[in-house]
Design a protein around this motif. Sequence first.
Motif, mmCIF file in Angstrom:
data_model
loop_
_atom_site.group_PDB
_atom_site.id
_atom_site.type_symbol
_atom_site.label_atom_id
_atom_site.label_comp_id
_atom_site.label_asym_id
_atom_site.label_seq_id
_atom_site.Cartn_x
_atom_site.Cartn_y
_atom_site.Cartn_z
ATOM 1 N N ARG A 5 0.912 -1.451 -0.006
ATOM 2 C CA ARG A 5 0.036 0.181 0.115
ATOM 3 C C ARG A 5 0.503 1.563 -0.269
ATOM 4 N NH1 ARG A 5 -5.190 -1.190 4.312
ATOM 5 N NH2 ARG A 5 -5.606 -3.075 3.352
ATOM 6 N N GLU A 6 1.674 1.393 0.507
ATOM 7 C CA GLU A 6 3.453 2.351 0.559
ATOM 8 C C GLU A 6 3.736 2.443 -0.621
ATOM 9 O OE1 GLU A 6 5.334 1.993 4.296
ATOM 10 O OE2 GLU A 6 3.422 2.674 5.579
ATOM 11 N N TYR A 7 3.485 1.617 -1.211
ATOM 12 C CA TYR A 7 4.493 2.130 -2.685
ATOM 13 C C TYR A 7 4.047 2.915 -3.287
ATOM 14 C CZ TYR A 7 6.498 0.596 -7.093
ATOM 15 O OH TYR A 7 7.412 1.395 -8.113
ATOM 16 N N GLU A 8 4.890 3.991 -3.867
ATOM 17 C CA GLU A 8 4.499 5.137 -4.124
ATOM 18 C C GLU A 8 5.065 5.309 -5.522
ATOM 19 O OE1 GLU A 8 4.354 8.765 -2.494
ATOM 20 O OE2 GLU A 8 3.944 8.449 -0.583
ATOM 21 N N ARG A 9 3.928 4.700 -6.554
ATOM 22 C CA ARG A 9 4.983 4.713 -8.338
ATOM 23 C C ARG A 9 5.352 6.097 -8.772
ATOM 24 N NH1 ARG A 9 -0.164 2.093 -10.894
ATOM 25 N NH2 ARG A 9 -0.201 4.776 -10.746
ATOM 26 N N ARG A 10 6.697 6.228 -9.006
ATOM 27 C CA ARG A 10 6.917 7.258 -9.941
ATOM 28 C C ARG A 10 6.692 8.133 -11.099
ATOM 29 N NH1 ARG A 10 13.512 5.927 -7.612
ATOM 30 N NH2 ARG A 10 13.999 8.447 -9.173
ATOM 31 N N LEU A 57 3.822 -3.837 13.549
ATOM 32 C CA LEU A 57 4.608 -3.143 12.140
ATOM 33 C C LEU A 57 3.733 -2.110 11.538
ATOM 34 C CD1 LEU A 57 5.406 -7.018 11.938
ATOM 35 C CD2 LEU A 57 6.928 -5.508 12.819
ATOM 36 N N THR A 58 2.542 -2.747 11.143
ATOM 37 C CA THR A 58 1.672 -0.921 10.555
ATOM 38 C C THR A 58 1.253 -0.069 10.619
ATOM 39 O OG1 THR A 58 -0.262 -2.623 11.007
ATOM 40 C CG2 THR A 58 0.914 -3.385 9.024
ATOM 41 N N LEU A 59 1.004 0.709 12.252
ATOM 42 C CA LEU A 59 0.586 1.516 12.321
ATOM 43 C C LEU A 59 1.850 2.684 12.278
ATOM 44 C CD1 LEU A 59 -1.235 3.721 13.550
ATOM 45 C CD2 LEU A 59 -0.795 3.133 15.950
ATOM 46 N N VAL A 60 1.069 4.109 11.546
ATOM 47 C CA VAL A 60 2.437 5.074 11.617
ATOM 48 C C VAL A 60 1.375 6.062 11.278
ATOM 49 C CG1 VAL A 60 3.431 6.173 8.940
ATOM 50 C CG2 VAL A 60 3.534 4.083 9.095
ATOM 51 N N GLU A 61 2.246 6.693 12.763
ATOM 52 C CA GLU A 61 1.625 8.277 12.616
ATOM 53 C C GLU A 61 1.758 9.062 11.828
ATOM 54 O OE1 GLU A 61 0.169 8.326 15.064
ATOM 55 O OE2 GLU A 61 0.055 6.464 16.233
ATOM 56 N N PRO A 62 0.986 10.797 11.445
ATOM 57 C CA PRO A 62 1.548 11.158 10.640
ATOM 58 C C PRO A 62 3.036 11.611 11.027
ATOM 59 C CG PRO A 62 -0.390 11.490 12.019
ATOM 60 C CD PRO A 62 -0.069 10.352 12.458
ATOM 61 N N VAL A 63 3.486 12.682 10.369
ATOM 62 C CA VAL A 63 4.446 13.232 10.826
ATOM 63 C C VAL A 63 4.229 14.280 10.580
ATOM 64 C CG1 VAL A 63 7.556 14.496 10.309
ATOM 65 C CG2 VAL A 63 6.371 11.797 10.195
ATOM 66 N N ALA A 95 2.204 11.678 5.834
ATOM 67 C CA ALA A 95 0.668 11.376 5.761
ATOM 68 C C ALA A 95 1.000 10.229 6.395
ATOM 69 C CB ALA A 95 -0.062 11.242 4.876
ATOM 70 N N GLY A 96 0.168 9.435 7.915
ATOM 71 C CA GLY A 96 0.065 7.938 8.415
ATOM 72 C C GLY A 96 -1.455 7.963 8.272
ATOM 73 N N HIS A 97 -0.884 6.369 9.009
ATOM 74 C CA HIS A 97 -2.177 5.495 8.973
ATOM 75 C C HIS A 97 -2.446 4.930 9.308
ATOM 76 C CE1 HIS A 97 0.323 2.098 7.958
ATOM 77 N NE2 HIS A 97 0.977 3.351 6.738
ATOM 78 N N GLY A 98 -3.667 4.896 9.667
ATOM 79 C CA GLY A 98 -4.079 3.123 10.934
ATOM 80 C C GLY A 98 -3.327 1.611 10.262
#
Length: 881
Positions: A528-533, A821-827, A837-840
């Motif tokens: 999901r976090e992979y961003e195409r360039r 492992l997967t919880l990411v807080e926004p910066v 951006a973070g995500h649950g």
Amino acid sequence: MSRVSRGSAHRAAVRIARRDAMRSKGRTALVLCMIGLPVLAVVALAVLAQTAAWSPKEELPYELGTADARFYAFGREPVDQTPGLEELQARPAPAGDADRPWTSGEVGRTVAAKYGPGVRIVPVSTGTRGVLRTAHGYVRADLKELDLRDPLARGMFEVTAGRAPASADEVALAPSLRGKGFTLGSMAQVGREGTPKRVVGYVIDPRRPDAAITLGLPGAFPGRSPEPPQWLVSAGRPVTWADVKEFNKAGLSVLSRDAVEHPPPASEVDQDLVRSGDTGGREVMALAVAMIVLEVVLLTGPAFAVGVRHRRRQLALIAAAGGDRRHLRAVVLAGGLVLGSAAALAGAGLGIGAAALARQCVHMAGGERMGPFEVPWALAAATMALGVGSGLVAAYLPARQAARAEVVAALAGRRDGGRVRLGRPLAGAVLIVAGVVLSLVGVRFWRELGAAFGATAITIGCVLVAPWLVAAAGRAARFLPLPLRLAVRDGSRNRARSAPVVAAIMAAVAGITALAIGGASDFQQERREYERRLPPGSALLRAPADRAAEAGRAVRRELPGVPLVELRTLPGEESGCESGRPQECPGVAFTAEHGPGEITIDNVVAGAKEARFLLGRDDPAVTAALAAGKVVFFGAKPPQDAVTTARVSVWEANGGRQRTLKTVPGLPAVTLPGDPHARVLVPPEVARRIGVPPRTEAFGVDRAEHRVTGAEEARLKEVLLDYGKDGGGVYVERGFTGSFGRTTLLLGVVGAVLALGGSLIATGLSAADARPDLATLAAVGAHPRTRRLLMMGQAGFVALLGCWLGLAAGLVPGIAVARTLTLVEPVHGAGGMLEAAGHGPILDIPWTLLGVIAIVIPLVAMLAAGLFTRSRLPMARRVTA
């Protein structure tokens, strides 16, 4: 009982256990495998880990050759170091000539003042990156400068063909570069401005044979900046730790042979430089070892229980002859001691042999070499002790049962009726609840360790609950067909044999379930976090602005007939300056509020062709806006009044402040949906109005025109190295290429092996233990296939109950690990602006794998048990007293 008689009793118990092990060869082999295999695996991994890690002492021949020390000149500030130079720290020093580099003459005089005029120093450089010119462009190589003919350098590198360089216009290359056209006698240009040098040999670093090395004499590669200068020193006597500390005061760091081979006491080394161990890693390792021991005990315990049942008459005779409970326990425990010791010795020996074979295979396969073969004897001895202890622990409960057995019932051949103690299931239920709470709450404080501790509590609780569940299954078996009913009730009646196997399968499946959920969720997060360039299949080739035209022609030669999209941009405020004078390089910024996101290229001066390449499709709205002369924003708030302002600014050379040269207001603008990874597209007429000349920043290969292959990508990287790019100037968007399939397969195989192994162990022990019951079936006229169906039912019973209980036990810890492992807080940056951006938490449960464990593995266990079971029912003759 006297000391002599107690010793005699123990020797007799060991003798009885040894003879029983020789008689019961099948059961003995089973126990030896169950204890010996984990010992083999742990010892082999420990030996490989110890061998793979190069210690400072093992690296001395390759770092020092035959020299007494190697001096490093990082600066002139005093330094503190460890004996092996693993850690180094500079101390504050007063301003002066601290930045003045050391010269070979100064180092020679400093060392000669300490050791006398007979000192020899040899310059050496082994840490500079460079390039070699190839037929297509350039290839990266590690530049080394050392005279291999000098005796001090003996052993540092190995010449595999040809000879070592003897003059400044000669080099030796790594054999891996031979495929780039560098044969013996050919010319190799080192660096973009270097002169060609003749290849006179091939040389390797014995520790890293596949490293791309280019070796010449000291000073053969001018223009580079070695960091730091280094010298091999022959002092004529050992360079002691006291000498090292004295040189440290002058700013010289020293790798001394004497200091490494004879380390100083810890009190003489700055403890702040010594890295502290990873205590969390040790705790996880301790938990893993405990779970392995628990698994061994649970799988081995039934074998001892069946052995005690077969020896009931023998043990009863010992009791009738005057032996007390201690003697009976000693006899059974001696069996655990004998088999555990034999398994530990065999496992350790085979583990050391397996590690030696694996090391040899790694060396034959090439790649990075392992160090000298080394056995961590202390860790091997501890592993062997764990193996012996596992045998004793596995025999402990059967020993207690043997000591409590009724002598008269044993001599008469009657079976003891087992019962479930209510306290153990209640304690297990409490542990399960506590483990669930610890998994869900503990991860907030201890992260993965909280889930690990919770999983351990749940597993131990399920082990305590397993006998009660087996008994409850026996009471519910009346609804099953006859063979399955007999199998379930036999397992329920012989809980000492079936319950530990169920618990062992449960523990293994619980761990696999938790790992599978955590791993699948982590993999899903990466996806999901992979961003195409770029659009999938397209390629971007960057080139320096001052040589873009040359780079474009070179790329077209490598991709003949492939149209390239020239991407011109207005330099941004943070863009680099080719001239090195920022006050001469204006940058452009547009007033817009952008959100977070990956930016591949910005401020693109674009028409329909450029927009199609960046978007991966024809977008009528984008094309119409650019044709109408509107600045197109992506990922930004709509501009107020549909206009934006361009600001042209430069950075001052002295103060580093940003100075605005001019602003261009009233530019028509629009925000459109899409994700081209270019925040702004600028129409050509707007770029001319702003007044900053655009520059060619990259070339694009549209996926609709051509798909760049892997071989073409490698050639393009060589080409662009000729223009100052390090290979990162070539980017081909191939999408997310990760896979969780191998991990899923590995977890499935491990779960299948453990579940099948446990169920077949239970089936084999049941077949040996149930001969009287099978004889009764034969006597009453049962069909021969009844035995096969009975064994299949027993295997399916323990596998199904163990797998389902394990899935339930591992579900909560797996979910807890996934959340951690997967919880990411926004910066947020300065002023509360969102930078990332973070995500649950992301939860992905691998239902296919869990379904295989829950359904397929029990079915396979049943089929395997049926395959290896003979249909013929045994006949027995009645023995009268």
